[in-house]
Design an enzyme around this catalytic site. Structure first.
Site, PDB file in Angstrom:
ATOM      1  N   ASP A  52      19.270  17.785   8.091  1.00 41.95           N
ATOM      2  CA  ASP A  52      19.285  18.793   9.039  1.00 41.95           C
ATOM      3  C   ASP A  52      18.025  19.164   9.504  1.00 41.95           C
ATOM      4  OD1 ASP A  52      21.940  18.410   8.405  1.00 41.95           O
ATOM      5  OD2 ASP A  52      22.300  20.516   7.466  1.00 41.95           O
ATOM      6  N   ASP A  57      35.221  21.670  12.747  1.00 39.60           N
ATOM      7  CA  ASP A  57      34.787  22.362  11.872  1.00 39.60           C
ATOM      8  C   ASP A  57      35.665  23.575  11.453  1.00 39.60           C
ATOM      9  OD1 ASP A  57      32.466  20.921  11.991  1.00 39.60           O
ATOM     10  OD2 ASP A  57      31.178  22.376  13.435  1.00 39.60           O
TER      11      ASP A  57
END
Length: 248
Positions: free
Chosen positions: A14, A135
């Site tokens: 990330d 998500d």
């Protein structure tokens, strides 16, 4: 390309501010891991045996300021496929990334708001390269960096995106993301049964027992972040589960 009898182990890289970070539930300011040179981190996971590296541009997700130069460095550094998401808000940017030889592009907000973009990209570049990101927070799909709720569950919306041409789904359980407390298996099993395209799971994977459990669900990949960086799971141990072990 997902293989029939394989569950890919995907280490997460990330990116925030040009660095590799791990956040708690995606919240800025909760960085628990900060490492310079994300391209070297990605190379490390390749050298350890990962067949795919999962890269998320957090700045793109949170504020629209993409880390394109860091993404290019990662592509130049590693030879295994890169699965990339974060801040893909236009067809033009998606096409730019796909033309950089990103193996698989993860599209969230743009795809959910404008599903015709999934169809267009799938038709132009092949469905295998287009992944829709679903998500889930409090059992509802969330977008825009997990800040806006859609009044549908991941299972309810998944079939729609299979029909729109998505080649795979990334399912992230935001409720457990980054907490290192495990996850709820039921939504994963429900989602796998709802569609015929590959599911990749992310969120709450904490122990090697979690990896073993997921290998029996039918998911075609799992993304592991904090547990690898905090040494709760050894990548060598996780990679042993790349061949599927059975089913619940």
């Amino acid at each position: 390309m997902f293989k029939k009898d394989e569950m890919l182990i995907m280490p997460a890289v990330d990116i925030k501010g040009g660095k590799c970070v791990q956040l708690v539930q995606g919240e800025p300011g909760t960085e628990q891991v900060v490492i310079n040179n994300p391209e070297r981190v990605a190379k490390y996971w390749e050298d350890k045996g990962a067949n795919t590296v999962h890269v998320i541009d957090l700045d793109g997700t949170l504020n629209g300021e993409t880390n394109i130069e860091t993404i290019k460095k990662i592509l130049n550094e590693v030879n295994v496929p890169i699965q990339l998401g974060g801040g893909i808000r236009s067809i033009e940017y998606a096409e730019n990334l796909l033309n950089l030889d990103i193996e698989r592009l993860i599209i969230g907000t743009m795809g959910i708001k404008h599903p015709e973009t999934i169809t267009k990209l799938s038709e132009e570049y092949g469905a295998d390269r287009i992944m829709i990101s679903l998500d889930s927070k409090n059992s509802k799909v969330v977008i825009k960096g997990w800040q806006e709720e859609i009044n549908k569950s991941a299972t309810e919306i998944s079939k729609e995106f299979e029909d729109y041409g998505a080649g795979s789904i990334l399912f992230t359980n935001v409720d457990v993301e980054g907490l290192l407390n495990g996850f709820n298996i039921d939504p994963i099993l429900e989602l796998v049964k709802s569609v015929n395209i590959p599911i990749v799971y992310s969120g709450g994977i904490t122990t090697i027992e979690d990896v073993e459990k997921l290998s029996k669900t039918g998911v075609k990949g799992i993304v592991i972040g904090s547990a690898l960086y905090k040494d709760k799971i050894k990548i060598d141990d996780a990679l042993k589960y790349q061949s599927l072990k059975g089913e619940f």
